[in-house]
Design a protein around this motif. Sequence first.
Motif, PDB file in Angstrom:
ATOM      1  N   ILE A   1       0.837  -1.203   0.000  1.00  0.00           N
ATOM      2  CA  ILE A   1       0.000   0.000   0.000  1.00  0.00           C
ATOM      3  C   ILE A   1       0.870   1.250   0.000  1.00  0.00           C
ATOM      4  CG2 ILE A   1      -1.680   1.322   1.346  1.00  0.00           C
ATOM      5  CD1 ILE A   1      -2.841  -1.390   2.230  1.00  0.00           C
ATOM      6  N   ASP A   2       1.954   1.248   0.755  1.00  0.00           N
ATOM      7  CA  ASP A   2       2.865   2.402   0.775  1.00  0.00           C
ATOM      8  C   ASP A   2       3.453   2.662  -0.602  1.00  0.00           C
ATOM      9  OD1 ASP A   2       2.345   2.722   3.429  1.00  0.00           O
ATOM     10  OD2 ASP A   2       4.211   1.784   4.125  1.00  0.00           O
ATOM     11  N   VAL A   3       3.898   1.617  -1.262  1.00  0.00           N
ATOM     12  CA  VAL A   3       4.488   1.773  -2.597  1.00  0.00           C
ATOM     13  C   VAL A   3       3.433   2.273  -3.577  1.00  0.00           C
ATOM     14  CG1 VAL A   3       5.458   0.507  -4.554  1.00  0.00           C
ATOM     15  CG2 VAL A   3       6.340   0.108  -2.265  1.00  0.00           C
ATOM     16  N   MET A   4       2.212   1.755  -3.508  1.00  0.00           N
ATOM     17  CA  MET A   4       1.156   2.199  -4.410  1.00  0.00           C
ATOM     18  C   MET A   4       0.797   3.669  -4.187  1.00  0.00           C
ATOM     19  SD  MET A   4       0.614  -0.280  -6.369  1.00  0.00           S
ATOM     20  CE  MET A   4      -0.871   0.163  -7.179  1.00  0.00           C
ATOM     21  N   LEU A   5       0.774   4.112  -2.933  1.00  0.00           N
ATOM     22  CA  LEU A   5       0.485   5.521  -2.663  1.00  0.00           C
ATOM     23  C   LEU A   5       1.585   6.426  -3.205  1.00  0.00           C
ATOM     24  CD1 LEU A   5      -1.007   5.359   0.938  1.00  0.00           C
ATOM     25  CD2 LEU A   5      -2.199   5.921  -1.177  1.00  0.00           C
ATOM     26  N   VAL A   6       2.829   6.020  -3.043  1.00  0.00           N
ATOM     27  CA  VAL A   6       3.940   6.817  -3.580  1.00  0.00           C
ATOM     28  C   VAL A   6       3.847   6.882  -5.100  1.00  0.00           C
ATOM     29  CG1 VAL A   6       6.443   6.867  -3.886  1.00  0.00           C
ATOM     30  CG2 VAL A   6       5.477   6.446  -1.628  1.00  0.00           C
ATOM     31  N   LEU A   7       3.555   5.764  -5.745  1.00  0.00           N
ATOM     32  CA  LEU A   7       3.422   5.761  -7.207  1.00  0.00           C
ATOM     33  C   LEU A   7       2.246   6.623  -7.657  1.00  0.00           C
ATOM     34  CD1 LEU A   7       4.178   2.029  -8.057  1.00  0.00           C
ATOM     35  CD2 LEU A   7       5.612   4.025  -8.511  1.00  0.00           C
ATOM     36  N   LEU A   8       1.157   6.592  -6.928  1.00  0.00           N
ATOM     37  CA  LEU A   8       0.003   7.425  -7.261  1.00  0.00           C
ATOM     38  C   LEU A   8       0.340   8.912  -7.154  1.00  0.00           C
ATOM     39  CD1 LEU A   8      -3.033   7.614  -7.937  1.00  0.00           C
ATOM     40  CD2 LEU A   8      -3.458   7.632  -5.479  1.00  0.00           C
ATOM     41  N   ILE A   9       1.038   9.287  -6.120  1.00  0.00           N
ATOM     42  CA  ILE A   9       1.435  10.689  -5.954  1.00  0.00           C
ATOM     43  C   ILE A   9       2.393  11.108  -7.060  1.00  0.00           C
ATOM     44  CG2 ILE A   9       2.716  12.278  -4.471  1.00  0.00           C
ATOM     45  CD1 ILE A   9       1.448  10.748  -2.087  1.00  0.00           C
ATOM     46  N   MET A  10       3.342  10.246  -7.404  1.00  0.00           N
ATOM     47  CA  MET A  10       4.277  10.567  -8.499  1.00  0.00           C
ATOM     48  C   MET A  10       3.535  10.697  -9.831  1.00  0.00           C
ATOM     49  SD  MET A  10       7.166  10.985  -7.151  1.00  0.00           S
ATOM     50  CE  MET A  10       8.204  10.996  -8.577  1.00  0.00           C
ATOM     51  N   PHE A  11       2.549   9.845 -10.057  1.00  0.00           N
ATOM     52  CA  PHE A  11       1.763   9.920 -11.289  1.00  0.00           C
ATOM     53  C   PHE A  11       0.975  11.227 -11.352  1.00  0.00           C
ATOM     54  CE2 PHE A  11      -2.165   8.860 -13.670  1.00  0.00           C
ATOM     55  CZ  PHE A  11      -1.574   8.599 -14.893  1.00  0.00           C
TER      56      PHE A  11
END
Length: 143
Positions: free
Chosen positions: A22-32
């Motif tokens: 979940i942490d990695v997905m949130l970081v990727l979402l913010i970067m996107f």
Amino acid sequence: MAMSGGKDDGEPMMEMNTTPLIDVMLVLLIMFIITIPIQTHAVKVDLPVDDPNARQNPPPIQPDKNKISIDPAGVIMWNGSPIDKVTLRQYLDRTKVMEPEPELHFQPDAQARYDVVDQVLAIIKKSEVTKMGFVGNEQYRTW
């Protein structure tokens, strides 16, 4: 046992730890979200620049002022008569060569579709009309 995560029979815990996922997905979402360019659509219209010489020598009063209006149904009107986009371009080309060039007043209705207004502004821009003004903007006060 205070740190026991499952059964007390000594078997390993079979549940997957989803917190890092979940942490990695949130970081990727913010970067996107950060890297997406802002989508804007605009028609650039060159408005007249305030010239100090123009104040000293005001332009003569134009006897012919043409008005383009757009009603809520999307009908384009030239001085009160409905026209199509091809005819509008022809009229604008004729007024461009007139000496002195007549003023063009643009007044879309507040309920007119933006798509039609945008197309008409694009036609005006392509015709290179130099004396253009937006009239009737007070109708947008309540919006």
